[in-house]
Design an enzyme around this catalytic site. Sequence first.
Site, PDB file in Angstrom:
ATOM      1  N   THR A 159       1.145  -1.188  -0.066  1.00 36.44           N
ATOM      2  CA  THR A 159       0.092  -0.014   0.054  1.00 36.44           C
ATOM      3  C   THR A 159       0.644   1.043   0.238  1.00 36.44           C
ATOM      4  O   THR A 159       0.429   1.976  -0.105  1.00 36.44           O
ATOM      5  CB  THR A 159      -1.154   0.111   0.853  1.00 36.44           C
ATOM      6  OG1 THR A 159      -0.232   0.213   2.397  1.00 36.44           O
ATOM      7  CG2 THR A 159      -1.679  -1.185   0.897  1.00 36.44           C
TER       8      THR A 159
ATOM      9  N   HIS B 224       6.550  -0.402   7.486  1.00 41.67           N
ATOM     10  CA  HIS B 224       7.388   0.925   8.331  1.00 41.67           C
ATOM     11  C   HIS B 224       7.601  -0.295   9.448  1.00 41.67           C
ATOM     12  O   HIS B 224       7.710  -1.984   9.772  1.00 41.67           O
ATOM     13  CB  HIS B 224       5.829   1.445   8.642  1.00 41.67           C
ATOM     14  CG  HIS B 224       4.725   1.092   8.259  1.00 41.67           C
ATOM     15  ND1 HIS B 224       4.487  -0.167  10.002  1.00 41.67           N
ATOM     16  CD2 HIS B 224       3.958   0.660   7.558  1.00 41.67           C
ATOM     17  CE1 HIS B 224       3.044   0.040   9.393  1.00 41.67           C
ATOM     18  NE2 HIS B 224       2.407  -0.039   7.842  1.00 41.67           N
TER      19      HIS B 224
ATOM     20  N   LYS C 171      -9.761  -2.344   9.454  1.00 44.79           N
ATOM     21  CA  LYS C 171     -10.019  -0.719   8.715  1.00 44.79           C
ATOM     22  C   LYS C 171     -11.596  -0.410   9.184  1.00 44.79           C
ATOM     23  O   LYS C 171     -11.934  -1.768   9.381  1.00 44.79           O
ATOM     24  CB  LYS C 171     -10.332  -1.084   8.088  1.00 44.79           C
ATOM     25  CG  LYS C 171      -8.011  -1.930   6.908  1.00 44.79           C
ATOM     26  CD  LYS C 171      -6.905  -0.595   7.246  1.00 44.79           C
ATOM     27  CE  LYS C 171      -5.816  -1.206   7.109  1.00 44.79           C
ATOM     28  NZ  LYS C 171      -5.429  -2.833   6.887  1.00 44.79           N
TER      29      LYS C 171
ATOM     30  N   GLN D 184      -7.320 -13.677  -0.510  1.00 42.86           N
ATOM     31  CA  GLN D 184      -6.237 -14.500   0.176  1.00 42.86           C
ATOM     32  C   GLN D 184      -6.367 -16.125   0.519  1.00 42.86           C
ATOM     33  O   GLN D 184      -5.509 -16.566   0.631  1.00 42.86           O
ATOM     34  CB  GLN D 184      -6.676 -13.411   1.447  1.00 42.86           C
ATOM     35  CG  GLN D 184      -5.079 -13.945   2.731  1.00 42.86           C
ATOM     36  CD  GLN D 184      -4.849 -13.432   3.766  1.00 42.86           C
ATOM     37  OE1 GLN D 184      -5.477 -11.875   3.585  1.00 42.86           O
ATOM     38  NE2 GLN D 184      -4.507 -13.688   4.745  1.00 42.86           N
TER      39      GLN D 184
ATOM     40  N   ARG E 254      -9.930   1.729   1.624  1.00 42.19           N
ATOM     41  CA  ARG E 254      -8.884   2.555   1.340  1.00 42.19           C
ATOM     42  C   ARG E 254      -9.178   2.683   0.439  1.00 42.19           C
ATOM     43  O   ARG E 254      -9.448   1.854  -0.940  1.00 42.19           O
ATOM     44  CB  ARG E 254      -7.473   1.951   2.333  1.00 42.19           C
ATOM     45  CG  ARG E 254      -7.114   0.642   0.932  1.00 42.19           C
ATOM     46  CD  ARG E 254      -6.394  -0.302   1.739  1.00 42.19           C
ATOM     47  NE  ARG E 254      -5.909  -1.777   1.213  1.00 42.19           N
ATOM     48  CZ  ARG E 254      -4.490  -2.451   1.774  1.00 42.19           C
ATOM     49  NH1 ARG E 254      -4.132  -2.255   2.679  1.00 42.19           N
ATOM     50  NH2 ARG E 254      -4.723  -3.514   0.918  1.00 42.19           N
TER      51      ARG E 254
ATOM     52  N   LYS F 249      -0.910   2.912  20.026  1.00 40.16           N
ATOM     53  CA  LYS F 249      -0.352   1.990  18.724  1.00 40.16           C
ATOM     54  C   LYS F 249       0.995   1.957  18.447  1.00 40.16           C
ATOM     55  O   LYS F 249       1.666   3.110  18.383  1.00 40.16           O
ATOM     56  CB  LYS F 249      -1.328   2.374  16.960  1.00 40.16           C
ATOM     57  CG  LYS F 249      -0.879   2.027  16.194  1.00 40.16           C
ATOM     58  CD  LYS F 249      -2.181   2.016  15.215  1.00 40.16           C
ATOM     59  CE  LYS F 249      -1.405   1.311  14.049  1.00 40.16           C
ATOM     60  NZ  LYS F 249      -2.654   1.402  12.688  1.00 40.16           N
TER      61      LYS F 249
ATOM     62  N   ASP G 256      -4.975 -10.410  13.639  1.00 41.16           N
ATOM     63  CA  ASP G 256      -6.145  -9.026  13.041  1.00 41.16           C
ATOM     64  C   ASP G 256      -6.450 -10.449  11.592  1.00 41.16           C
ATOM     65  O   ASP G 256      -7.734  -9.580  11.130  1.00 41.16           O
ATOM     66  CB  ASP G 256      -6.034  -7.929  12.479  1.00 41.16           C
ATOM     67  CG  ASP G 256      -4.869  -7.732  11.561  1.00 41.16           C
ATOM     68  OD1 ASP G 256      -3.987  -8.532  11.391  1.00 41.16           O
ATOM     69  OD2 ASP G 256      -4.953  -6.614  11.091  1.00 41.16           O
TER      70      ASP G 256
ATOM     71  N   HIS H 190       5.604  -3.793  10.316  1.00 38.37           N
ATOM     72  CA  HIS H 190       5.612  -5.238   9.744  1.00 38.37           C
ATOM     73  C   HIS H 190       6.817  -5.688   9.766  1.00 38.37           C
ATOM     74  O   HIS H 190       6.699  -6.615   9.917  1.00 38.37           O
ATOM     75  CB  HIS H 190       6.229  -4.504   8.690  1.00 38.37           C
ATOM     76  CG  HIS H 190       5.218  -3.818   6.998  1.00 38.37           C
ATOM     77  ND1 HIS H 190       4.593  -2.701   6.708  1.00 38.37           N
ATOM     78  CD2 HIS H 190       4.264  -4.400   6.606  1.00 38.37           C
ATOM     79  CE1 HIS H 190       4.273  -1.788   5.998  1.00 38.37           C
ATOM     80  NE2 HIS H 190       3.422  -3.059   6.004  1.00 38.37           N
TER      81      HIS H 190
ATOM     82  N   LYS I 288       3.554   4.642  15.916  1.00 36.81           N
ATOM     83  CA  LYS I 288       3.160   5.807  14.996  1.00 36.81           C
ATOM     84  C   LYS I 288       3.858   6.899  16.339  1.00 36.81           C
ATOM     85  O   LYS I 288       3.975   6.627  17.241  1.00 36.81           O
ATOM     86  CB  LYS I 288       1.966   5.716  15.618  1.00 36.81           C
ATOM     87  CG  LYS I 288       0.665   5.155  14.580  1.00 36.81           C
ATOM     88  CD  LYS I 288       1.107   5.699  12.863  1.00 36.81           C
ATOM     89  CE  LYS I 288      -0.531   4.897  12.488  1.00 36.81           C
ATOM     90  NZ  LYS I 288       0.084   5.246  10.784  1.00 36.81           N
ATOM     91  N   THR I 289       4.310   8.027  15.634  1.00 33.45           N
ATOM     92  CA  THR I 289       4.720   9.378  16.337  1.00 33.45           C
ATOM     93  C   THR I 289       3.832  10.643  15.998  1.00 33.45           C
ATOM     94  O   THR I 289       3.396  10.028  15.194  1.00 33.45           O
ATOM     95  CB  THR I 289       6.326   9.072  16.187  1.00 33.45           C
ATOM     96  OG1 THR I 289       6.615   9.824  14.286  1.00 33.45           O
ATOM     97  CG2 THR I 289       7.085   7.829  15.619  1.00 33.45           C
TER      98      THR I 289
END
Length: 427
Positions: free
Chosen positions: A38, A43, A80, A173, A84, A229, A194, A46, A232-233
């Site tokens: 995506t 990041h 989600k 999938q 998206r 989470k 998930d 992963h 994330k920053t």
Amino acid sequence: MNFVEELTWRGMLHTIMPGTEEMLNKGMASGYIGFDPTADSLHVGHLTQIMTLIHFQRAGHKPYALVGGATGMVGDPSGKSQERNLLSEDVLQHNLESVQKQLTKFLDFNSGANSAEMVNNYDWFKNFTFLDFIRDVGKHITVNYMMAKDSVKKRLEGDTGMSFTEFTYQLVQGYDFYYLWKNHNCTIQMGGSDQWGNIVTGTEFIRRKDAGEAFALTTQLIKKADGTKFGKTESGAVWLDPERTSPYQFYQFWLNTTDVDAKAYIRIFTLFDREVIEALEVEHDAAPHTRALQKALAKDITIRVHGEGEYEKAIKSSEFLFGNVGIEFLNELNEAEVLALFSGVPNFTVSLAEIEAGINVSDLLAVKTSVFPSKGEAKKMIAGGGAAINKVKIATADDIYTADTLINGKFLVVQKGKKNYFLIVAE
């Protein structure tokens, strides 16, 4: 090395299908994890799945990394709240190539029988017609079965609903698992917790279509100790691509973890064995202020993602801001690296022409920028020896700065006191 035991003591294992461990203990197995492209970089979110594949390979099994050239066009509804945006083929292809390149840093693609392999589900979906899909795949899985999945129920109960495109994601999938089971002998699919619903749809499809047996394993979704989470920053996600997140920022992300999180992360994101980790914990508990866990974690993961050279540069960057490394260090950095280093401090832009002509330091710091709220405040701080430019104390409030004082012909680093930094960019 027992794969399941390794994930268990590291705190990574979430759910495992009955019979999975017994199957893995019989000898080398093939298994896969999917990565949807995506973005043009993975990041840190992963990394749990990357580490899972690394442990899988280290346990003697054969890992497959599936990049979703086809599923990336559909969009996974798991976790989600809304659908998206779908990507164009050109963007998707660029993302695929970037993600593939990153994965090669972590897995061994030249280790004999259990060499890692990379596959792209677009290769088997590109000639699959819609009629073939609903006939050969859709008839084996009931709508009742699909609607029972949490990822579907939550979306149907929400305000946005779910498109047919996303509803069919678990079938797509599931067919991936079937294809890899049939053509590459992949007997296990792994993923985050998930993904459990999507993964077991694959095992069910294999059973219903070919009376085959396949297995599933999921890992914990990583969160911070405070429940927020992971990855994330304030400035967004922490990426593996140095163009998106600089190695210095990447290093700082790990270095700044809390003691509680560091104890969890060092198990999940490093390859240190149990004895080494427990020794580090003892060292850390004896002197928490030395941050032994955070330093070991940040060093290990930064080197594996960015290399030894970038790690050393990240250390020097930290010492420049918080230690005794001189201003000359900035000459070793390119413009993007300087901006990344000072991304968390106030930045100001001034006219290069004005600096070339010579500019009074009081005007520079209180008129052209707002380092100080007024010229009076600037003069007071300068007189007290509390202001510096390029790590040299400003002698008087009447000093003139010219282009000769610019770092890399572009930057001035201002300090108000020892720890308050400001960056002036001449353009």
